[in-house]
Write a protein that holds these residues in place. Structure first.
Motif, PDB file in Angstrom:
ATOM      1  N   ASN A   1       4.178   9.703 -11.547  1.00  0.00           N
ATOM      2  CA  ASN A   1       5.260   9.208 -10.687  1.00  0.00           C
ATOM      3  C   ASN A   1       4.760   8.119  -9.734  1.00  0.00           C
ATOM      4  OD1 ASN A   1       7.263  10.716 -11.833  1.00  0.00           O
ATOM      5  ND2 ASN A   1       7.248  12.328 -10.279  1.00  0.00           N
ATOM      6  N   VAL A   2       3.591   8.337  -9.161  1.00  0.00           N
ATOM      7  CA  VAL A   2       3.019   7.322  -8.264  1.00  0.00           C
ATOM      8  C   VAL A   2       2.814   6.005  -9.014  1.00  0.00           C
ATOM      9  CG1 VAL A   2       0.909   6.681  -7.036  1.00  0.00           C
ATOM     10  CG2 VAL A   2       1.963   8.896  -6.620  1.00  0.00           C
ATOM     11  N   ASN A   3       2.300   6.104 -10.231  1.00  0.00           N
ATOM     12  CA  ASN A   3       2.097   4.888 -11.038  1.00  0.00           C
ATOM     13  C   ASN A   3       3.410   4.174 -11.319  1.00  0.00           C
ATOM     14  OD1 ASN A   3      -0.657   4.574 -11.417  1.00  0.00           O
ATOM     15  ND2 ASN A   3      -0.705   6.255 -12.912  1.00  0.00           N
ATOM     16  N   ILE A   4       4.425   4.941 -11.679  1.00  0.00           N
ATOM     17  CA  ILE A   4       5.724   4.335 -11.977  1.00  0.00           C
ATOM     18  C   ILE A   4       6.280   3.658 -10.722  1.00  0.00           C
ATOM     19  CG2 ILE A   4       8.131   4.797 -12.648  1.00  0.00           C
ATOM     20  CD1 ILE A   4       7.072   7.146 -14.371  1.00  0.00           C
ATOM     21  N   ILE A   5       6.197   4.341  -9.594  1.00  0.00           N
ATOM     22  CA  ILE A   5       6.724   3.765  -8.342  1.00  0.00           C
ATOM     23  C   ILE A   5       5.968   2.489  -7.983  1.00  0.00           C
ATOM     24  CG2 ILE A   5       6.995   4.140  -5.844  1.00  0.00           C
ATOM     25  CD1 ILE A   5       7.354   7.184  -6.552  1.00  0.00           C
ATOM     26  N   ALA A   6       4.628   2.518  -8.110  1.00  0.00           N
ATOM     27  CA  ALA A   6       3.816   1.356  -7.726  1.00  0.00           C
ATOM     28  C   ALA A   6       4.087   0.166  -8.644  1.00  0.00           C
ATOM     29  CB  ALA A   6       2.333   1.719  -7.758  1.00  0.00           C
ATOM     30  N   ARG A   7       4.238   0.411  -9.946  1.00  0.00           N
ATOM     31  CA  ARG A   7       4.370  -0.707 -10.883  1.00  0.00           C
ATOM     32  C   ARG A   7       5.809  -1.167 -11.059  1.00  0.00           C
ATOM     33  NH1 ARG A   7       3.292   0.172 -15.650  1.00  0.00           N
ATOM     34  NH2 ARG A   7       3.117   2.432 -15.536  1.00  0.00           N
ATOM     35  N   ARG A   8       6.783  -0.263 -10.887  1.00  0.00           N
ATOM     36  CA  ARG A   8       8.179  -0.609 -11.214  1.00  0.00           C
ATOM     37  C   ARG A   8       9.067  -0.794  -9.981  1.00  0.00           C
ATOM     38  NH1 ARG A   8       8.106  -1.432 -16.879  1.00  0.00           N
ATOM     39  NH2 ARG A   8       6.731   0.141 -17.755  1.00  0.00           N
ATOM     40  N   GLN A   9       8.632  -0.286  -8.844  1.00  0.00           N
ATOM     41  CA  GLN A   9       9.480  -0.293  -7.642  1.00  0.00           C
ATOM     42  C   GLN A   9      10.922   0.126  -7.960  1.00  0.00           C
ATOM     43  OE1 GLN A   9       7.846  -3.939  -7.630  1.00  0.00           O
ATOM     44  NE2 GLN A   9       6.054  -2.691  -7.217  1.00  0.00           N
ATOM     45  N   PRO A  10      11.080   1.309  -8.511  1.00  0.00           N
ATOM     46  CA  PRO A  10      12.434   1.728  -8.914  1.00  0.00           C
ATOM     47  C   PRO A  10      13.355   1.907  -7.696  1.00  0.00           C
ATOM     48  CG  PRO A  10      10.943   3.579  -8.999  1.00  0.00           C
ATOM     49  CD  PRO A  10      10.094   2.375  -8.725  1.00  0.00           C
TER      50      PRO A  10
ATOM     51  N   ILE B   1       4.138   3.084  -1.326  1.00  0.00           N
ATOM     52  CA  ILE B   1       3.581   2.974  -2.687  1.00  0.00           C
ATOM     53  C   ILE B   1       4.231   1.817  -3.444  1.00  0.00           C
ATOM     54  CG2 ILE B   1       3.370   4.143  -4.931  1.00  0.00           C
ATOM     55  CD1 ILE B   1       3.234   6.820  -3.294  1.00  0.00           C
ATOM     56  N   ALA B   2       5.558   1.699  -3.336  1.00  0.00           N
ATOM     57  CA  ALA B   2       6.275   0.656  -4.082  1.00  0.00           C
ATOM     58  C   ALA B   2       5.900  -0.741  -3.573  1.00  0.00           C
ATOM     59  CB  ALA B   2       7.791   0.868  -3.959  1.00  0.00           C
ATOM     60  N   ARG B   3       5.747  -0.908  -2.275  1.00  0.00           N
ATOM     61  CA  ARG B   3       5.513  -2.251  -1.737  1.00  0.00           C
ATOM     62  C   ARG B   3       4.042  -2.622  -1.681  1.00  0.00           C
ATOM     63  NH1 ARG B   3       6.638  -3.046   3.056  1.00  0.00           N
ATOM     64  NH2 ARG B   3       6.999  -0.896   3.669  1.00  0.00           N
ATOM     65  N   ARG B   4       3.152  -1.637  -1.537  1.00  0.00           N
ATOM     66  CA  ARG B   4       1.726  -1.947  -1.327  1.00  0.00           C
ATOM     67  C   ARG B   4       0.844  -1.650  -2.535  1.00  0.00           C
ATOM     68  NH1 ARG B   4       1.698  -4.540   3.768  1.00  0.00           N
ATOM     69  NH2 ARG B   4       3.180  -3.435   5.095  1.00  0.00           N
ATOM     70  N   GLN B   5       1.339  -0.859  -3.471  1.00  0.00           N
ATOM     71  CA  GLN B   5       0.498  -0.411  -4.590  1.00  0.00           C
ATOM     72  C   GLN B   5      -0.905  -0.003  -4.138  1.00  0.00           C
ATOM     73  OE1 GLN B   5       1.838  -3.996  -5.779  1.00  0.00           O
ATOM     74  NE2 GLN B   5       3.728  -2.829  -5.809  1.00  0.00           N
TER      75      GLN B   5
ATOM     76  N   MET C   1      -4.486   1.826  -3.591  1.00  0.00           N
ATOM     77  CA  MET C   1      -5.458   2.394  -4.539  1.00  0.00           C
ATOM     78  C   MET C   1      -6.512   3.170  -3.741  1.00  0.00           C
ATOM     79  SD  MET C   1      -4.691   0.883  -7.572  1.00  0.00           S
ATOM     80  CE  MET C   1      -6.192   0.650  -8.550  1.00  0.00           C
ATOM     81  N   GLY C   2      -7.334   3.915  -4.456  1.00  0.00           N
ATOM     82  CA  GLY C   2      -8.497   4.581  -3.853  1.00  0.00           C
ATOM     83  C   GLY C   2      -8.158   5.376  -2.613  1.00  0.00           C
ATOM     84  N   GLN C   3      -8.933   5.140  -1.556  1.00  0.00           N
ATOM     85  CA  GLN C   3      -8.787   5.882  -0.292  1.00  0.00           C
ATOM     86  C   GLN C   3      -7.363   5.803   0.253  1.00  0.00           C
ATOM     87  OE1 GLN C   3     -10.364   7.818   1.840  1.00  0.00           O
ATOM     88  NE2 GLN C   3      -9.001   7.546   3.610  1.00  0.00           N
ATOM     89  N   ASP C   4      -6.740   4.616   0.196  1.00  0.00           N
ATOM     90  CA  ASP C   4      -5.377   4.460   0.714  1.00  0.00           C
ATOM     91  C   ASP C   4      -4.389   5.367  -0.026  1.00  0.00           C
ATOM     92  OD1 ASP C   4      -6.184   2.617   2.552  1.00  0.00           O
ATOM     93  OD2 ASP C   4      -5.597   0.870   1.369  1.00  0.00           O
ATOM     94  N   LEU C   5      -4.512   5.388  -1.360  1.00  0.00           N
ATOM     95  CA  LEU C   5      -3.613   6.215  -2.159  1.00  0.00           C
ATOM     96  C   LEU C   5      -3.864   7.695  -1.882  1.00  0.00           C
ATOM     97  CD1 LEU C   5      -1.388   6.460  -4.245  1.00  0.00           C
ATOM     98  CD2 LEU C   5      -3.109   6.292  -6.048  1.00  0.00           C
ATOM     99  N   ARG C   6      -5.147   8.054  -1.791  1.00  0.00           N
ATOM    100  CA  ARG C   6      -5.494   9.451  -1.482  1.00  0.00           C
ATOM    101  C   ARG C   6      -4.844   9.881  -0.183  1.00  0.00           C
ATOM    102  NH1 ARG C   6     -10.969   8.651  -2.615  1.00  0.00           N
ATOM    103  NH2 ARG C   6     -11.514   8.840  -0.420  1.00  0.00           N
ATOM    104  N   GLU C   7      -4.897   9.001   0.803  1.00  0.00           N
ATOM    105  CA  GLU C   7      -4.325   9.336   2.117  1.00  0.00           C
ATOM    106  C   GLU C   7      -2.824   9.600   1.999  1.00  0.00           C
ATOM    107  OE1 GLU C   7      -5.920   7.739   5.459  1.00  0.00           O
ATOM    108  OE2 GLU C   7      -4.205   8.207   6.740  1.00  0.00           O
ATOM    109  N   ILE C   8      -2.143   8.736   1.258  1.00  0.00           N
ATOM    110  CA  ILE C   8      -0.688   8.889   1.134  1.00  0.00           C
ATOM    111  C   ILE C   8      -0.341  10.170   0.373  1.00  0.00           C
ATOM    112  CG2 ILE C   8       1.354   7.883   0.031  1.00  0.00           C
ATOM    113  CD1 ILE C   8      -0.054   5.124   0.801  1.00  0.00           C
ATOM    114  N   MET C   9      -1.066  10.414  -0.731  1.00  0.00           N
ATOM    115  CA  MET C   9      -0.815  11.635  -1.502  1.00  0.00           C
ATOM    116  C   MET C   9      -1.085  12.873  -0.642  1.00  0.00           C
ATOM    117  SD  MET C   9       0.062  10.547  -4.544  1.00  0.00           S
ATOM    118  CE  MET C   9      -0.225  11.845  -5.764  1.00  0.00           C
ATOM    119  N   ALA C  10      -2.174  12.816   0.129  1.00  0.00           N
ATOM    120  CA  ALA C  10      -2.539  13.970   0.965  1.00  0.00           C
ATOM    121  C   ALA C  10      -1.476  14.225   2.031  1.00  0.00           C
ATOM    122  CB  ALA C  10      -3.904  13.752   1.614  1.00  0.00           C
ATOM    123  N   THR C  11      -0.975  13.176   2.681  1.00  0.00           N
ATOM    124  CA  THR C  11       0.039  13.400   3.718  1.00  0.00           C
ATOM    125  C   THR C  11       1.296  14.021   3.105  1.00  0.00           C
ATOM    126  OG1 THR C  11       0.879  11.136   3.530  1.00  0.00           O
ATOM    127  CG2 THR C  11      -0.699  11.550   5.296  1.00  0.00           C
TER     128      THR C  11
END
Lengths: 236, 236
Positions: free
Chosen positions: A67-76, B71-75, B77-87
């Protein structure tokens, strides 16, 4: 968007939907197995159920990353975004269902006796059947994108609650009749509660399916059976 | 990335972190209020606690939508993505903590008597204090990005489990001594279980803080006290 892009996007969504279906099937098996283990005092089956739960955790993580990948790449946006958010929540609920079923299996190992009372066994089995039917119906509603079926699942949760309320009372009566039943019945109280909570998760899924399909939220309080003024709605 | 962009991104993350802090504070208040309501049989406070829980649901939805936007606007990765998923996961756990505290408040209304046994009251209060301390410590670890503090919270969960195990036994003994205690103690069993599960959510949060900060998962089974072979680890 080119046709190629649309097709790739559809494939991504289909892959997630397939994993939701897999989680649903696993959750149903886990419920059946852990309750069978409880009824027949089958320790081996209980251990097997506990081990199965790990796959649900894996699938949840997999769906989240997809889901994260889809949101990041497609901005649905709109309906597409609703669908992705809904699948994430449904996956979460199915993972919780697995946990609750696993806990029933753990109680089988903790209890040193089976369900001895015929009345209790019938009550428990009836509640499990209804809860299983609810879970199956809501997963069908998800697959078919059927908002009306989802709404009906939500409405029927009061039946599960009603059986739970009567089972709760029966368990207390059974405890009062003979103190030697108390330890076993305490474990059964938790088993019954876990199954009732699985019903609540089916209701959560129903609400997400409804929202996914219609864009509207079923916000009105659903009917709760609360005859005792005690058990109805305690986990809402 | 321009400096302007980085700053705006930081602001977005800070806004989410602020909402996690708000959820944490609310969850702590809800636990205190619902347990106080239980100990003092304060029905008004119980009703107030139940009403407070809605704000936690709102904050969870708000955090989810903010994360999706990031996620949609910034895509990331790595530490940044981990932080968002964790929150996102931490917000989910805090919402569940609110539900569990709310259910204790609902039991206060369902029970027609307070906690009459001094021993039980002391045991419950001790467990609540420890669980509150765990939640506070893990929220501090989140704010300070401190992996080691998070790891310690996870380790200390066995203390909550140990108190729960002894409380479970005490409640059963109290039931066996006098059948008139059975209904009240059945409700208290669920209250104790809910508090123990709040401890489990503090552990989940600790695991997510650790992952967010280090990128590694605390995968080894944490030590579980399982003296009865029954209650330890039943909700893991």
């Amino acid at each position: 968007m080119t046709e190629h892009t649309v097709t790739a996007y559809d494939q991504e969504l289909t892959a997630v939907a397939g994993r939701i279906a897999e989680m649903g099937g696993l959750a149903e098996t886990l419920i059946t197995d852990s309750v069978t283990a409880l009824m027949t005092q089958d320790l081996e089956l209980a251990h097997r159920s506990i081990a199965q739960d790990a796959r649900l955790d894996e699938l949840l993580l997999d769906i989240e990353m997809r889901n994260v990948n889809i949101i990041a790449r497609r901005q649905p946006m709109g309906q597409d975004l609703r669908e992705i958010m809904a699948t994430g929540r449904i996956a979460n609920d199915l993972e919780r269902v697995g946990d609750l079923a696993k806990n029933v299996a753990k109680r089988v190992i903790a209890m040193d006796s089976g369900v001895k009372s015929k009345t209790l066994a019938i009550g428990l089995e009836h509640m499990v059947e209804l809860t299983q039917a609810q879970l199956k119906a809501v997963l069908d509603a998800y697959t078919r994108r059927n908002a009306e079926e989802a709404r009906l699942v939500r409405e029927r949760d009061s039946e599960v609650d009603a059986i739970y309320t009567s089972l709760f009372r029966e368990l207390l009566t059974y405890m009062m009749e003979d103190p030697r039943h108390i330890t076993q019945c305490a474990h059964l109280l938790f088993c019954a509660k876990n199954i009732e909570r699985i019903g609540d998760h089916a209701t959560n899924i129903a609400e997400n399916v409804y929202y996914m399909v219609t864009g509207d939220r079923l916000t009105d309080e659903r009917p709760k059976v609360d005859e005792t003024g005690a058990e109805g709605g305690l986990d809402r």
